[in-house]
Design a protein around this motif. Structure first.
Motif, PDB file in Angstrom:
ATOM      1  N   VAL A  28      46.219  40.743  57.226  1.00 19.81           N
ATOM      2  CA  VAL A  28      45.380  39.596  56.861  1.00 19.81           C
ATOM      3  C   VAL A  28      44.164  40.053  56.059  1.00 19.81           C
ATOM      4  CG1 VAL A  28      43.891  37.789  57.782  1.00 19.81           C
ATOM      5  CG2 VAL A  28      46.146  38.173  58.789  1.00 19.81           C
ATOM      6  N   ARG A  29      43.570  41.158  56.458  1.00 20.42           N
ATOM      7  CA  ARG A  29      42.382  41.654  55.748  1.00 20.42           C
ATOM      8  C   ARG A  29      42.711  42.022  54.303  1.00 20.42           C
ATOM      9  NH1 ARG A  29      37.318  43.283  56.688  1.00 20.42           N
ATOM     10  NH2 ARG A  29      36.457  44.979  55.419  1.00 20.42           N
ATOM     11  N   VAL A  30      43.842  42.693  54.110  1.00 19.05           N
ATOM     12  CA  VAL A  30      44.245  43.069  52.757  1.00 19.05           C
ATOM     13  C   VAL A  30      44.505  41.824  51.913  1.00 19.05           C
ATOM     14  CG1 VAL A  30      46.070  44.150  51.401  1.00 19.05           C
ATOM     15  CG2 VAL A  30      45.167  45.320  53.413  1.00 19.05           C
ATOM     16  N   ALA A  31      45.273  40.877  52.471  1.00 16.26           N
ATOM     17  CA  ALA A  31      45.592  39.662  51.728  1.00 16.26           C
ATOM     18  C   ALA A  31      44.333  38.874  51.392  1.00 16.26           C
ATOM     19  CB  ALA A  31      46.559  38.795  52.543  1.00 16.26           C
ATOM     20  N   PHE A  32      43.418  38.772  52.361  1.00 13.12           N
ATOM     21  CA  PHE A  32      42.172  38.029  52.140  1.00 13.12           C
ATOM     22  C   PHE A  32      41.325  38.689  51.060  1.00 13.12           C
ATOM     23  CE2 PHE A  32      37.628  37.565  53.066  1.00 13.12           C
ATOM     24  CZ  PHE A  32      37.496  36.187  52.953  1.00 13.12           C
ATOM     25  N   SER A  33      41.211  40.012  51.097  1.00 14.30           N
ATOM     26  CA  SER A  33      40.373  40.721  50.126  1.00 14.30           C
ATOM     27  C   SER A  33      40.914  40.571  48.711  1.00 14.30           C
ATOM     28  CB  SER A  33      40.280  42.204  50.504  1.00 14.30           C
ATOM     29  OG  SER A  33      39.648  42.374  51.752  1.00 14.30           O
ATOM     30  N   ILE A  34      42.216  40.712  48.558  1.00 11.50           N
ATOM     31  CA  ILE A  34      42.818  40.587  47.230  1.00 11.50           C
ATOM     32  C   ILE A  34      42.667  39.160  46.707  1.00 11.50           C
ATOM     33  CG2 ILE A  34      44.980  40.696  45.938  1.00 11.50           C
ATOM     34  CD1 ILE A  34      45.824  42.984  47.772  1.00 11.50           C
ATOM     35  N   CYS A  35      42.938  38.175  47.572  1.00 11.61           N
ATOM     36  CA  CYS A  35      42.806  36.776  47.149  1.00 11.61           C
ATOM     37  C   CYS A  35      41.361  36.439  46.797  1.00 11.61           C
ATOM     38  CB  CYS A  35      43.308  35.849  48.253  1.00 11.61           C
ATOM     39  SG  CYS A  35      45.092  35.883  48.507  1.00 11.61           S
ATOM     40  N   ALA A  76      43.678  46.891  42.975  1.00 14.17           N
ATOM     41  CA  ALA A  76      42.906  48.082  43.337  1.00 14.17           C
ATOM     42  C   ALA A  76      41.556  47.707  43.940  1.00 14.17           C
ATOM     43  CB  ALA A  76      42.708  48.967  42.106  1.00 14.17           C
ATOM     44  N   GLU A  77      40.896  46.711  43.356  1.00 14.23           N
ATOM     45  CA  GLU A  77      39.599  46.264  43.865  1.00 14.23           C
ATOM     46  C   GLU A  77      39.744  45.638  45.250  1.00 14.23           C
ATOM     47  OE1 GLU A  77      35.516  45.515  44.008  1.00 14.23           O
ATOM     48  OE2 GLU A  77      36.662  46.737  42.574  1.00 14.23           O
ATOM     49  N   GLY A  78      40.777  44.837  45.441  1.00 14.74           N
ATOM     50  CA  GLY A  78      40.999  44.197  46.730  1.00 14.74           C
ATOM     51  C   GLY A  78      41.235  45.198  47.847  1.00 14.74           C
ATOM     52  N   LEU A  79      42.029  46.231  47.575  1.00 16.67           N
ATOM     53  CA  LEU A  79      42.281  47.266  48.578  1.00 16.67           C
ATOM     54  C   LEU A  79      41.003  48.035  48.908  1.00 16.67           C
ATOM     55  CD1 LEU A  79      45.723  48.644  47.316  1.00 16.67           C
ATOM     56  CD2 LEU A  79      45.299  47.266  49.359  1.00 16.67           C
ATOM     57  N   ALA A  80      40.201  48.313  47.878  1.00 16.72           N
ATOM     58  CA  ALA A  80      38.951  49.042  48.105  1.00 16.72           C
ATOM     59  C   ALA A  80      37.971  48.208  48.933  1.00 16.72           C
ATOM     60  CB  ALA A  80      38.329  49.431  46.767  1.00 16.72           C
ATOM     61  N   ARG A  81      37.946  46.912  48.712  1.00 11.25           N
ATOM     62  CA  ARG A  81      37.040  46.055  49.488  1.00 11.25           C
ATOM     63  C   ARG A  81      37.547  45.866  50.911  1.00 11.25           C
ATOM     64  NH1 ARG A  81      34.704  41.124  45.708  1.00 11.25           N
ATOM     65  NH2 ARG A  81      34.012  42.410  43.956  1.00 11.25           N
ATOM     66  N   ALA A  82      38.855  45.889  51.076  1.00  9.87           N
ATOM     67  CA  ALA A  82      39.418  45.726  52.418  1.00  9.87           C
ATOM     68  C   ALA A  82      39.101  46.921  53.309  1.00  9.87           C
ATOM     69  CB  ALA A  82      40.931  45.516  52.333  1.00  9.87           C
ATOM     70  N   PHE A  83      39.013  48.108  52.681  1.00  9.32           N
ATOM     71  CA  PHE A  83      38.775  49.329  53.458  1.00  9.32           C
ATOM     72  C   PHE A  83      37.634  50.132  52.830  1.00  9.32           C
ATOM     73  CE2 PHE A  83      43.320  48.276  53.622  1.00  9.32           C
ATOM     74  CZ  PHE A  83      43.440  47.991  54.968  1.00  9.32           C
ATOM     75  N   THR A 135      37.409  34.840  42.870  1.00 12.67           N
ATOM     76  CA  THR A 135      36.076  35.013  42.280  1.00 12.67           C
ATOM     77  C   THR A 135      36.170  35.285  40.780  1.00 12.67           C
ATOM     78  OG1 THR A 135      35.231  35.907  44.372  1.00 12.67           O
ATOM     79  CG2 THR A 135      33.951  36.361  42.379  1.00 12.67           C
ATOM     80  N   ALA A 136      37.094  36.179  40.402  1.00  9.86           N
ATOM     81  CA  ALA A 136      37.253  36.501  38.982  1.00  9.86           C
ATOM     82  C   ALA A 136      37.704  35.284  38.190  1.00  9.86           C
ATOM     83  CB  ALA A 136      38.251  37.644  38.825  1.00  9.86           C
ATOM     84  N   ARG A 137      38.618  34.519  38.762  1.00  7.22           N
ATOM     85  CA  ARG A 137      39.094  33.326  38.060  1.00  7.22           C
ATOM     86  C   ARG A 137      37.976  32.316  37.872  1.00  7.22           C
ATOM     87  NH1 ARG A 137      44.110  29.350  39.920  1.00  7.22           N
ATOM     88  NH2 ARG A 137      43.943  27.908  38.163  1.00  7.22           N
TER      89      ARG A 137
END
Length: 322
Positions: free
Chosen positions: A104-111, A197-204, A116-118
């Motif tokens: 859930v954390r990974v999915a939330f961070s990527i989304c 890559a950004e989403g994974l870095a923010r998740a962890f 935000t970018a969109r």
């Protein structure tokens, strides 16, 4: 439990040791697209191993191997059935909960990164529709601005943008080369690669592997766009354009030709290295495939073994009865 321990150990090793090994790879600049795949596959491999470690610890192999009926029983136990079977324990619940939280954390961070970018790109696109003018000959939006900038705005209405200052500073050949760089970003959907890559870095945060992967992927997508543009235009023209745009700072949610690595990329353009040999590419692709499938295959071993053993036992009983 052995498989779960192996997967957990691999997660730790991948998160700490793997980034140092990949960062030393001298071939990355010669094959940026393959290197991008390698970094993302390694990151996903570590995350997948962490998730599968919890599931492997929670669900014994024979649960999977003996069919969905047993799996449904386990789900029922998780909801509160006190059957006394070992898997219906606090450890089982904790392992499943941990795996679920990671996912859930990974999915939330990527989304969140994508959303935000969109949103920011939509705002910028609205601004360009008012202040910019579309130039059909250039195939880009021209923006009246005093700083030489060239960048692209990904999304549904993807477009390349060039400022009037850049048009004054660059020759037509340089403009064509640098716009080809931006179109390479758009065609390659590099914004999605960067978002992953950004989403994974923010998740962890603080994990070396995903932090290094974010930095390297951002660098490598520029090299990849350079290579695509150099395939259609002179390397000298692209290098000269990069020098002229080196000090420009584009919006954070866009992809620009310039950047902190611009001068390094200029040297790469002027002194291109030999591409990877076929055997080297095959080795790299095999490593990517191993990263992506290895944890899943390892996690499936107990279940497959139990399934094979179950069917072999049933066959022996059937043969003996006959």
């Amino acid at each position: 439990m052995t498989v779960a321990l192996i997967l957990a150990c691999y997660t730790v090793v991948a998160a700490t040791v793997l980034p140092r090994l990949l960062a030393k790879a001298g071939w990355a600049d010669r094959a940026p697209r393959l290197a991008i795949c390698m970094w993302l596959a390694a990151s996903l491999s570590a995350v997948g191993s962490a998730v599968l470690a919890g599931l492997s610890a929670a669900i014994p192999g024979d649960v999977v191997g003996h069919g969905l009926a047993r799996l449904f029983e386990v789900c029922k136990m998780l909801l509160g059935d006190d059957s006394g079977i070992p898997v219906a324990t606090a450890g089982f619940r904790l392992a499943v909960l941990t795996s679920g939280l990671i996912t859930v954390r990974v999915a939330f961070s990527i989304c969140r990164v994508l959303f935000t970018a969109r949103r920011e790109r939509t705002r910028h696109a609205d601004m360009l529709s008012i202040l910019g003018r579309s130039d059909s000959e250039l195939g880009a939006v021209v923006l009246e601005y005093g700083e030489p900038l060239v960048y692209c705005l990904p999304g549904r209405e993807a477009k390349a943008v060039i400022t009037t200052a850049a048009l004054k500073a660059l020759s037509p050949e340089h403009v064509a080369a640098v716009l080809a760089h931006e179109r390479a970003h758009l065609r390659g959907r590099h914004h999605l690669v960067l978002a992953l890559a950004e989403g994974l870095a923010r998740a962890f945060p603080g994990v070396l592997l995903v932090a290094t992967a974010r930095t390297e992927v951002a660098r490598l997508v520029e090299l990849r766009a350079d290579d695509v543009a150099a395939g259609r235009h002179s390397r000298l023209h692209l290098a000269a354009a990069l020098v002229s745009l080196a000090t420009g700072k584009v919006p954070a949610f866009t992809l620009g030709a310039a950047g902190e690595n611009a001068l390094t990329r200029v040297r790469r353009m002027l002194n291109p290295a030999a591409p990877l040999h076929r055997r080297e590419r095959l080795v790299g692709l095999s490593a990517v495939a191993l990263f992506l499938t290895g944890p899943a295959v390892l996690a499936a071993v107990p279940g497959v073994s139990a399934l094979v053993a179950h069917h072999c036992h049933s066959l022996l009983l059937l043969t003996g009865h006959a």
